[in-house]
Design an enzyme around this catalytic site. Structure first.
Site, short mmCIF file in Angstrom:
data_model
loop_
_atom_site.label_atom_id
_atom_site.label_comp_id
_atom_site.label_asym_id
_atom_site.label_seq_id
_atom_site.Cartn_x
_atom_site.Cartn_y
_atom_site.Cartn_z
N ASP A 1 27.56 -5.23 38.44
CA ASP A 1 26.74 -4.68 37.35
C ASP A 1 26.43 -5.80 36.36
OD1 ASP A 1 25.42 -3.22 35.48
OD2 ASP A 1 26.93 -1.64 35.34
N ASP B 1 17.28 -27.91 -28.95
CA ASP B 1 16.46 -27.80 -27.75
C ASP B 1 15.00 -27.94 -28.15
OD1 ASP B 1 15.86 -27.55 -25.08
OD2 ASP B 1 15.83 -25.36 -25.10
N ASP C 1 -29.14 2.16 2.00
CA ASP C 1 -28.23 1.79 0.92
C ASP C 1 -26.89 2.46 1.18
OD1 ASP C 1 -27.64 0.70 -1.88
OD2 ASP C 1 -27.16 2.83 -2.07
N ASP D 1 -27.13 -3.21 0.67
CA ASP D 1 -28.48 -2.84 1.10
C ASP D 1 -28.72 -3.35 2.51
OD1 ASP D 1 -29.02 -1.62 -1.31
OD2 ASP D 1 -29.81 -3.44 -2.21
#
Length: 1604
Positions: free
Chosen positions: A461, A671, A1346, A1428
């Site tokens: 198998d 900073d 259209d 169109d």
């Protein structure tokens, strides 16, 4: 058989014929076209019973004239009887010749009654003149069936027509629906075949076998008319009959053609679904067959994808190919080509194996008794072709086959196979063991499994990960009750009793051991090939042996049935008996898996996760007890240390133990933030912050750069400040490792001053949290202050400094004190503080002229560091000043966009805070100022407030100049007057023009109501301002009014059409713009002075003095003022950049508008009609300290700050520089915003049309599912770059319709949110002109279409969000965009790809190479321009077919079908086309130019002599520098832009004669000299004179210049 003999040898009557067809063989030849065969069995029995009582008469043998048919003799017909025959009409044909039936004669001579022609009529008598049809279905006994090659034509019908044997014909059913016509035609063709007319049926090529006669044609026509009513015929059949009502043959031909096409597709599908392949035919032939079928189906529009094709192929595989079903079903993206590669490999291997194997023939008796098909099968073949794959693969769970057992196996155990045998052994059944091999084991077999297919053998198998046996006889070192979970292939648990070793002794005298599990719950003993591969043993299925990697043969493999087996004789038995298997002593010597091995195998997961997973059986094959966990705690994986290295965990509060020994101001955090981009050079781009560790006191300093010298100067300043102010010395400064802190210069400075620099470690920003958090807090405050005040961005550091002052004064929740208290400083005096951006009026102590105003509008920023004054920003002078001479403007609070504070003011609160400074102004100074104002006609500010009970005529009583009543003494009625926050006007787009679409320079719109105010320094403007006095309402009404939307609070009071008012001219001598100021006499001026001191009278005064009373008219009723249209109430103003629709005189125009970064629906600076009050000016003895911000004039104009106009300057324009810069001109806006189209539109009719268009657009957006309506997102949770601003735009189309469009702000779309490589294409103008020319020459039909909301059909791939439309009322939410909204960068490309794919795949079009957006097939050409479409075709039906396909997917509207042969007018992309097919085509723009040119505000000469040329030939443009005011220059450039833009559009469309002049003038747009403007006007005049000219094309004629 008796019935068959009767029909062949004896003449029978019609009735007996019906009864005699009862043979079962008739049903075996049943025609598949006959769908109602099963319904006629009752008719058989009934007709047999009825005809058995009738006498039989011999049939006539007369031969008719027609050589192909035999005619029956006429017979008398009894009356029709329908009683005993309720079935369908069964008519029996007497002879084959239909011409003898009077029933089927000429249509005008058909002798029948309705009940006789009913399909339910059954003639019982044997002498019926109508043909009778038998109840049985199928081919008659005397007629051969049609050939199989032609289903519809009986090739032998011509020969069989001569027979005199009777034929029994069943009529076709009645047609009841046009959809059933294809099936009905099949039955009708079968009816013709059974009527011996198969020869006239058209074949596949459309031609019959023989020519049809007239009688047959009549028969064909009549039967078709009877059984196929005209109302149920399909359209194409009616079209054929409309041409020739007897052309039944053409209908049959087309039907057969359609059926052949459908049959081919159906046959291909059936063939593909029933594929079978076992290797008997070459694999190449099988592949060719399958691929041809798939290609044929794909070409016919039936798309078979790879997944479906592979499933169909694998389903038909058998034999050795069957295992592909299991090995390939996990591959999701498998293709047909890959599957055939595996099939070819197995076929080649099969052919090689057949050539090398001996041929064992089976006994015929065995083949007869054994019906099993023994072929190579499934998983072992995988090991044979790829042994290495098995060695390296492991299943997650042990699987075992659960195959049903066979009861045919003998009980004999004989598996003794010769050791010298190396040839492959093939066993077809148990009887093939005749080669000297024994099936009995020499060892003792304690368990006899009679159900094994091959007893005494182990099943190989490849799918099982563990070896399992049912007998404990061969288990060595067994341990009982193991905690192992084993499942079979169906996921069912297999209980395990014991685990041990399985020892082999192969024929080369080598011994091997593998693990084995004992269970009695399996059908076969399974030997795992995976475990064999782990001990260097593989299965070779070409040789059918087990061998080592060096080729040493260990044992033969036996193939029996579908599986491969190995004999158990190679197993060494154990000494453990079966009954005591469950009592075996557990062996402690079982070796456990070391944890490092498991750790590496499970992807270096940690020990806790692995242990938990094993405990919960999420990992099978072994359990927790199989692992040696002793080293798991101390094990240190070097690979994990390298691959999973992270930063150390920052311990909260860890730094505090290092700062406990420091005193205030000894330990600082610092900073730097920046840079801030897009600022003027004078504004700082950085700031540096300092925070004391102990007191948390903060300092901020502006920086323009980060150079060493700049940083060093700040450090020097802060150290000196702390030393002198706090008598402290800084010992440590903590900072990050930025280059500005680690440079040598600063390091030496700190070293010289004895300061220790404390740097953060690499990438440890959290250790620098004090400074980082301070910067974040200050920036949050900065953004909030700028947003609230509307001040420009270059004042950002002022907001930082204001926030620092406030933050140092606020108590910390942790220390319970403020930073100022910790530092020993007094608290902040809030009476000296103003809201950031508070509008004020500053005294100009040094005016340029004595008559100029001395009050300058400004905005308060923050208290001064260097004085007791305040830093105030003056937009008109573009600088900030440090002064105490300012007056606070009441009602001019900061702009709060997101909230409705219209009913709230902070005037009283602000007065109370600053009340201590009112005493600084002496009364004699006030009196002196008043006297000065009266003498110089100066007007101080007055309050204009209304009485709540007098809405019609509200009069403001004048107060004497000596009255000094303070604001606090106002009456209660004055307090009730609602005051609106006057907000700084927003930044206006400089590219937006107010006169871009209207003919006049100033747009006609409803003016906004301004608040009347003048400064204390005098100066009165003569401005004709319509002042509207709003209604004073009760408390209840006032509260309800405050709840209304802020966007519509002025809509009703601003309309001139709805409100009556009186113009109140307010004079001023200090104004600079006198163009629109009317001339007013001095007397009128004195009468209209509004005095300084405010006073509200409780009731209207009785005597109205003309010199101190201002009449004001208000609306007649309260409801009229507050009434709004219901539809407008649902339309709040969207977030749009507001712009005042009209430039109108504003007495408070000196207050400069402030640029803002965000959009808002409120129009800055507009409130109710209450006037502003002044507070006594705050005077200080200190001199003003002015700090000028140098901002270039270009920056000023870009910000578009309309305020006190600075001195006009002349601008020098050079010709060459202007010509080179033409390309940088931005286009003109031609659309309207929401406030222009709806909110402030005083044209009621136009406003209603725009509102209707607005709702139509919203409904379309919802219909197209433009966004996800299921979920709304918080704005803070979405990445800002994925948020797209949106707006509504409105315009009026060329056809007069009003249109609204919801668009996205693609101009500010982030580049990461779209693919810059995608392009949206439109048809090129030359491509359109070429298509029009071809249409004229070829007589094409032109159809114009259209597609509504085209972009919304295209899906969007990117993750984008938009703000909801204003009608939803969710300004703080976002919605996910699903469709390509208009305005997005990618929308055009997405729509183009969508429509292109649909036209190509569904409509059969191809894109023309070289011209995008032009598609063509053999019949139709399509030009695409966004949404169109223009279709060209020779046949109008071709256009209609394309339209039908488009309508299936898109909302397609037919603009012009073009079906008329007369002149048709089109409007295609701005061109007005007149087209008469086959004659001419005219192109022009007369209507468009007639509408547009007058709106350009060009001086036209409509009645004068027309110009003959667009320009004067040989004229040179002067190149002298142009000196012009800047405002005038912009106005002229804007005018040139409009004129040349329209001219270019017309010229490139069809007026090619104008292009030279247009292009020459286009180069001088930025050089608008008087000469250039005159030439441009002349060009426009020529276009106006020749607007009716057309470009004319004649068919087969070339156009000439005379047509222009």
């Amino acid at each position: 058989m008796e019935s068959q003999q009767l029909s062949q040898h004896s003449p029978i009557s019609h009735g007996s014929a019906c009864a005699s067809v009862t043979s079962k063989e008739v049903h075996t030849n049943q025609d598949p076209l006959d769908v109602s065969a099963s319904k006629t069995e009752e008719c058989e029995k009934a007709s047999t019973k009825a005809n058995s009582q009738q006498t039989t008469t011999p049939a006539s043998s007369a031969v008719p004239e027609n050589p192909h048919h035999a005619s029956p003799q006429p017979a008398s017909v009894p009356p029709p009887q329908n009683g005993p025959y309720p079935q369908q009409c069964m008519m029996t044909q007497n002879q084959a010749n239909p011409s003898g039936w009077s029933f089927y004669g000429h249509p005008s001579m058909i002798p029948y009654t309705p009940y006789q022609m009913s399909p339910m009529y059954f003639p019982p008598g044997p002498q019926s003149q109508f043909p009778q049809y038998p109840s049985s279905v199928g081919t008659p006994l005397s007629t051969p069936s049609p050939e199989s090659g032609n289903t519809f034509t009986d090739s032998s019908s011509a020969d069989s027509d001569m027979t005199s044997t009777k034929k029994y014909v069943r009529p076709p059913p009645m047609l009841t629906s046009p959809n059933d016509f294809p099936n009905w035609v099949k039955t009708y063709i079968k009816f013709l075949q059974n009527s011996n007319l198969g020869g006239i049926i058209p074949t596949v090529n459309g031609k019959p076998v023989r020519q049809i006669t007239d009688d047959e044609l009549t028969f064909l026509y009549n039967t078709f008319q009877i059984f196929a009513p005209s109302q149920f015929l399909p359209t194409w059949v009616k079209d054929i009959l409309s041409v020739d009502y007897t052309d039944i043959m053409k209908i049959l031909s087309k039907s057969i053609e359609k059926m052949q096409s459908d049959t081919q597709e159906a046959n291909d599908i059936v063939t593909l679904a029933n594929l079978q392949y076992n290797g008997s035919t070459p694999a190449d032939a099988f592949e060719t067959k399958v691929t041809n079928i798939i290609d044929r189906l794909n070409n016919n529009g039936i798309h078979i994808n790879n997944k479906v094709a592979c499933q169909l192929i694998m389903r038909g595989l058998s034999g050795e190919y069957k295992f592909l079903r299991y090995t390939r079903h996990r591959h999701l993206n498998m293709t047909v080509a890959e599957l055939f590669l595996d099939i070819h490999a197995i076929y080649e291997e099969q052919q090689g194996s057949r050539n090398s194997k001996p041929n064992y023939r089976r006994n015929p008796s065995d083949e007869k008794n054994d019906s099993r098909s023994y072929t190579n099968t499934t998983k072992p073949k995988v090991i044979a072709r790829n042994p290495q794959k098995t060695n390296n693969s492991k299943s997650k769970t042990a699987r075992a086959h659960n195959v049903s057992t066979s009861n045919n196996s003998p009980s004999t155990d004989n598996d003794s196979i010769s050791k010298s045998t190396t040839e492959p052994i093939q066993l077809n059944n148990k009887h093939d063991l005749h080669l000297g091999q024994k099936l009995t084991e020499s060892t003792v077999n304690h368990t006899n499994h009679s159900d094994d297919e091959l007893p005494g053998h182990l099943l190989l198998d490849s799918g099982a990960s563990r070896t399992l046996i049912r007998s404990a006889h061969h288990i060595h070192s067994a341990s009982s009750n193991p905690d192992i979970n084993v499942v079979d292939a169906q996921k069912r648990n297999i209980p395990i009793n014991a685990i041990g070793d399985l020892q082999f002794h192969f024929q080369d005298n080598t011994k091997t051991s593998i693990k084995v599990l004992h269970t009695p719950n399996i059908a076969y003993d399974l030997l795992s090939l995976n475990e064999l591969a782990a001990v260097d043993i593989t299965a070779c299925f070409t040789k059918n042996v087990l061998e080592r990697s060096d080729g040493t043969v260990l044992a033969p493999i036996v193939k029996y049935g579908d599986f491969y087996w190995v004999s158990k004789k190679y197993l060494l038995p154990s000494n453990i008996s079966v009954p005591t298997i469950n009592n075996v002593h557990t062996s402690e010597s079982t070796r456990k898996y070391p944890y490092p091995f498991i750790h590496r195998m499970l992807a270096h997961a940690n020990a806790q996760t692995i242990r938990y997973s094993l405990k919960n059986n999420t990992i099978t094959y072994f359990n927790e007890s199989d692992v040696d966990w002793s080293s798991a705690i101390d094990y240190q994986c070097p690979d994990c240390l390298i691959g999973k290295s992270t930063k150390h965990r920052h311990i909260k509060g860890s730094r505090l133990k290092y700062q406990n020994s420091y005193e205030p101001f000894q330990y600082l955090h610092t900073d730097i933030f920046g840079p801030v981009h897009n600022l003027p050079n004078s504004a700082p781009s950085y700031f540096i912050s300092f925070t004391d560790e102990t007191t948390k006191f903060r300092w901020v300093y502006p920086l323009h750069d980060r150079r060493e010298d700049s940083i060093l100067d700040v450090f020097t300043t802060i150290l000196a400040f702390i030393k002198n102010q706090f008598q402290a010395s800084v010992l440590v400064i903590q900072m990050d490792r930025g280059s500005e802190y680690t440079n040598r210069t600063l390091h030496k400075f700190l070293e010289k001053n004895g300061i220790t620099p404390c740097y953060t470690t690499t990438a440890d920003s959290r250790a620098h949290g004090v400074a980082e958090r301070l910067n974040r807090t200050l920036l949050d405050d900065c953004r909030t202050q700028l947003q609230c005040s509307g001040l420009p961005n270059h004042l950002w550091f002022s907001a930082i400094e204001f926030s620092t002052i406030v933050r140092n004064s606020l108590a910390s929740p942790k220390s319970k004190k403020s930073a100022r208290q910790h530092a020993g400083l007094a608290g902040l005096d809030i009476s000296t503080l103003l809201p950031f951006g508070q509008p004020v009026i500053v005294n100009d102590h040094n005016p340029n002229s004595k008559i100029h105003p001395r009050g300058i509008p400004g905005y308060a920023l923050h208290p001064s560091r260097n004085s007791y004054g305040y830093i105030i920003y003056l937009p008109s002078l573009k600088k900030t000043v440090d002064t105490t001479n300012y007056v606070i403007l009441q009602g001019k609070e900061s702009r709060l966009d997101q909230f409705n504070y219209d009913a709230l003011t902070f005037d009283e609160d602000l007065n109370r805070l600053t009340a201590s400074y009112h005493s600084f102004i002496a009364s004699n100074e006030i009196q002196e100022s008043n006297d000065l104002n009266i003498e110089s006609d100066h007007d101080f500010q007055s309050d204009i407030e209304l009485h709540p009970e007098q809405p019609r005529n509200v009069l403001s009583k004048a107060v004497s100049p000596t009255d000094s009543t303070p604001p606090s003494t106002h009456t209660e009625d004055s307090k009730r007057v609602s005051k609106t926050n006057i907000r700084a006007p927003r930044e206006v787009d400089p590219n937006i023009s107010e006169s871009n679409i209207l003919p006049s320079k100033k747009r006609s719109s409803t003016p906004q109501i301004s608040n009347i105010e003048s400064t204390g320094s005098g100066g009165m403007h003569k401005l004709n301002v319509p002042l509207l006095a709003p209604m004073s309402q009760s408390n209840t009404h006032e509260s309800s009014h405050a709840s209304k939307s802020k966007d519509f609070r002025h809509s009703d009071s601003y309309s001139e059409n709805e409100t009556n008012h009186t113009n109140v001219p307010i004079s001023s001598t200090g104004g600079t713009n006198n163009k629109t100021v009317p001339q007013i006499s001095d007397q009128e001026t004195e009468k209209r002075i509004i005095h300084r001191s405010p006073s509200i009278d409780a009731s209207p005064p009785e005597n109205n003095s003309s010199h101190n009373i201002v009449p004001i008219k208000t609306p007649t009723t309260v409801s009229e003022q507050n009434t709004e249209e219901s539809i407008i109430a649902d339309l709040p103003l969207p977030d749009l950049p507001p712009e005042s629709p009209t430039e109108f005189p504003d007495p408070f125009k000196e207050l400069p508008p402030i640029n803002s970064r965000q959009t808002n629906s409120s129009l800055g600076g507009i409130g109710d009609s209450n006037a502003y009050t002044t507070i006594n000016s705050k005077k200080r003895s200190l001199e003003d300290n002015e700090t000028e911000i140098k901002v270039s004039r270009d920056t000023w104009n870009t910000k578009n700050m309309r305020s006190l106009e600075p001195p006009r300057s002349k601008k020098r324009i050079h010709l060459i520089a202007a010509v080179k810069a033409v390309k940088s001109i931005k286009p003109i806006r031609t659309t309207l915003r929401y406030d222009e189209a709806i909110t402030y539109n005083k044209d009621i009719k136009e406003k209603e049309k725009y509102i209707e268009a607005y709702h139509k657009e919203v409904n379309q957006l919802l219909k197209m599912k433009t966004w996800d309506t299921d979920e709304y997102y918080d704005r803070k949770e979405i990445d800002p770059k994925r948020v797209i601003n949106s707006m509504f735009i409105f315009n009026k189309k060329r056809d007069g319709t009003h249109k609204a469009r919801f668009v996205a702000r693609g101009d500010i779309q982030h580049p990461d949110t779209y693919d810059s490589g995608m392009q949206s294409n439109t048809v090129h103008h030359y491509a359109l002109m070429t298509s029009l020319s071809l249409a004229l020459d070829n007589n094409y039909y032109i159809t114009q279409l259209d597609i509504s909301s085209a972009y919304l059909y295209a899906d969007i791939k990117e993750e984008l969000y938009i703000r909801p439309p204003p009608h939803l009322g969710m300004n703080d939410k976002l919605i996910r965009l699903k469709k390509s909204l208009y305005g997005l960068k990618q929308s055009g490309a997405n729509w183009y790809e969508t429509i292109k794919s649909y036209l190509i795949q569904q409509c059969g079009m191809e894109e023309v190479r070289g011209w995008s957006c032009v598609f063509k097939n053999s019949q139709v050409t399509i030009c695409l321009f966004v949404d169109d479409m223009v279709l060209f075709s020779k046949n109008l039906n071709s256009n209609k077919r394309i339209i039908e396909k488009l309508k299936m997917q898109y909302d397609t509207k037919i603009i012009n079908l073009g079906e008329s042969d007369e002149e048709i007018q089109y409007d295609i992309l701005g061109l007005e086309i007149k087209y008469q097919r086959g004659k001419y085509m005219k192109l022009g723009m007369e209507n468009s130019l007639t509408e547009k040119i007058p709106k350009l505000n060009v001086p036209l000469n409509p009645k004068g002599r027309k110009l003959s040329a667009p320009g004067q030939p040989g004229l040179y443009i002067d190149q002298d520098e142009l000196e012009i005011d800047e405002d005038e220059y912009k106005e002229k450039v804007h005018e040139m832009q409009k004129l040349i833009g329209l001219a270019s559009y017309v010229g490139y469309k069809f007026r090619f004669d104008l292009l030279y002049y247009i292009n020459t003038l286009a180069q001088h747009i930025l050089f608008p000299s008087r000469q250039v403007l005159d030439m441009t006007y002349e060009l426009i005049q020529f276009m106006w004179d020749t607007r009716d000219k057309q470009l004319i094309w004649h068919k087969h004629k070339t156009s000439s210049d005379k047509n222009i």
